[in-house]
Write an enzyme that holds these catalytic residues in place. Sequence first.
Site, PDB file in Angstrom:
ATOM      1  CG  ASP A  47      11.091  -1.545   7.064  1.00 40.20           C
ATOM      2  OD1 ASP A  47       9.858  -1.707   7.056  1.00 40.20           O
ATOM      3  OD2 ASP A  47      11.878  -2.181   6.335  1.00 40.20           O
ATOM      4  CB  THR A  50      -0.886   0.046   1.259  1.00 36.14           C
ATOM      5  OG1 THR A  50      -0.062  -0.301   2.373  1.00 36.14           O
ATOM      6  CG2 THR A  50      -2.026  -0.939   1.164  1.00 36.14           C
ATOM      7  N   GLY A  69      17.649 -10.393   8.209  1.00 35.90           N
ATOM      8  CA  GLY A  69      17.109 -10.806   6.919  1.00 35.90           C
ATOM      9  C   GLY A  69      15.841 -11.637   7.004  1.00 35.90           C
ATOM     10  CB  ALA A  70      13.839 -12.986   9.674  1.00 32.70           C
ATOM     11  CB  SER A  74      18.902  -2.937   7.931  1.00 30.70           C
ATOM     12  OG  SER A  74      17.645  -2.830   7.298  1.00 30.70           O
TER      13      SER A  74
HETATM   14  P1  ADP Z   1      16.523  -7.092   7.542  1.00 32.49           P
HETATM   15  O1  ADP Z   1      15.311  -7.550   6.810  1.00 32.49           O
HETATM   16  O2  ADP Z   1      16.710  -7.844   8.816  1.00 32.49           O
HETATM   17  O3  ADP Z   1      16.566  -5.611   7.705  1.00 32.49           O
HETATM   18  P2  ADP Z   1      18.764  -6.527   5.857  1.00 32.49           P
HETATM   19  O4  ADP Z   1      19.487  -7.349   4.875  1.00 32.49           O
HETATM   20  O5  ADP Z   1      18.095  -5.288   5.396  1.00 32.49           O
HETATM   21  O6  ADP Z   1      17.752  -7.499   6.613  1.00 32.49           O
HETATM   22  O7  ADP Z   1      19.750  -6.062   7.003  1.00 32.49           O
HETATM   23  C1  ADP Z   1      20.602  -7.001   7.619  1.00 32.49           C
HETATM   24  C2  ADP Z   1      21.975  -6.375   7.783  1.00 32.49           C
HETATM   25  O8  ADP Z   1      21.958  -5.421   8.856  1.00 32.49           O
HETATM   26  C3  ADP Z   1      23.016  -7.388   8.169  1.00 32.49           C
HETATM   27  O9  ADP Z   1      23.572  -7.998   7.030  1.00 32.49           O
HETATM   28  C4  ADP Z   1      24.033  -6.518   8.899  1.00 32.49           C
HETATM   29  O10 ADP Z   1      24.866  -5.831   7.991  1.00 32.49           O
HETATM   30  C5  ADP Z   1      23.159  -5.501   9.599  1.00 32.49           C
HETATM   31  N1  ADP Z   1      22.809  -5.988  10.956  1.00 32.49           N
HETATM   32  C6  ADP Z   1      21.588  -6.290  11.420  1.00 32.49           C
HETATM   33  N2  ADP Z   1      21.629  -6.735  12.700  1.00 32.49           N
HETATM   34  C7  ADP Z   1      22.927  -6.701  13.052  1.00 32.49           C
HETATM   35  C8  ADP Z   1      23.650  -7.058  14.236  1.00 32.49           C
HETATM   36  N3  ADP Z   1      23.030  -7.551  15.311  1.00 32.49           N
HETATM   37  N4  ADP Z   1      24.999  -6.889  14.231  1.00 32.49           N
HETATM   38  C9  ADP Z   1      25.626  -6.414  13.139  1.00 32.49           C
HETATM   39  N5  ADP Z   1      25.016  -6.075  12.000  1.00 32.49           N
HETATM   40  C10 ADP Z   1      23.690  -6.218  11.947  1.00 32.49           C
HETATM   41 MG    MG Z   2      16.482  -4.247   6.086  1.00 37.17          MG
END
Ligand code: ADP
Ligand code: MG
Length: 377
Positions: A169, A33, A118-119, A124
């Site tokens: 987000d 949306t 990444g779930a 991020s």
């Molecule tokens: P999501 O859907 O969880 O946002 P993204 O691929 O957008 O997935 O973001 C994940 C990235 O954020 C990881 O690859 C890392 O670079 C960073 N990140 C997230 N959590 C952590 C953490 N606990 N420690 C270090 N980096 C993190």
């Molecule tokens: Mg993300």
Amino acid sequence: MQTKISNEFKNRFGSEGTFYASAGRINLIGEHTDYNGGFVFPGAIDKVIMAEIRPNGTDKVRLFSIDINETAEFGLEEADAPKAQWARYIFGVCRETIKRGGVVKGFDAVFAGNVPLGAGLSSSAALESCFAFALNDLFNGNTIDKFELARIGQSTEHNYCGVNCGIMDQFASVFGKKGNLMRLDCRSMEYEYFPFDPKGYTLVLIDSVVKHELVDSPYNKRRESCERVARRLGIETLRDATMESLNAIKGDITAEDYFRAKFVIEEKERVLAVCDALERGDYDTVGRKMYETHDGLSKDYEVSCEELDFLNDVARQCGVTGSRIMGGGFGGCTINLVKDELYDNFIATARERFNTRYGHEPKIYPVVISDGARRVE
Ligand code: ADP
Ligand code: MG
């Protein structure tokens, strides 16, 4: 987590800093949306990134990520961008703050988190919001407003991480409030809090751990369909379309575009209906709308996949109140609203049946709607 961070900070930097945290997020309803000028309905969750931070009197940032077990060090000029992806999120937040006229000086930081990466829970955004909030507090006397903090995170994704995301987000991570969801109007950027305290229910994500397509191309196709229909209707976005106006041009557009637009129009109405239902504490209606969203995403918008439809079917069979795909689709999680007395059976059944069918277990993340970006005392 705080103790672990504190010990690590003392060992590395020999002193103490200030603690900050920000959260991952869910979106209860309102999918696809945002780019149609409609509503989303996210909330921050009890899974966070937490950092201990202290200005170090230099022009260098020194970081340690506990979860990745790596250090990074960088200056604050554009040319100083670090290589490691995780550090680029923090560098981006520094740079975007500076670009907006904010002050950022050198600091030391240790951080860790429990937002699954990444779930689809936006680890991020949690990372960006945690540091954006901290820099505002440490160097800017909290003069940067909260929407700008969210935009700093969003621009970080655009300019330093190659992710062309919307604002939801970061908005949810910055504005999140315990026991509340937030309806964000993606056209006016107005938002409103709605109490969400489903006593006797658990909100749980079931992560299929699959990702089927490059997200981009089907996503762009959906956008193009929506834009075509809006153009045909002479409106800017489908926000202003109704089923009547859509039906009036049905003969002039493809069946595919018709069903894409139908989903968007109905989804806008569903978000409003869920907000009304929450004001009455009517979680049965909330759940029914979640199933309707799933069906719309699966049949009309066609962004589901076998695994997600399977998990949705299991939810229905287990008597789960509401269940739907969360996020863009083609994989990732379902979000489920489950009566507490049905919870254990649902989780066990989903695990077992999914494993039998697909050869691996889904991941299970129960969540509670919690506070967003904050200083931790
Ligand atoms: P999501 O859907 O969880 O946002 P993204 O691929 O957008 O997935 O973001 C994940 C990235 O954020 C990881 O690859 C890392 O670079 C960073 N990140 C997230 N959590 C952590 C953490 N606990 N420690 C270090 N980096 C993190
Ligand atoms: Mg993300």
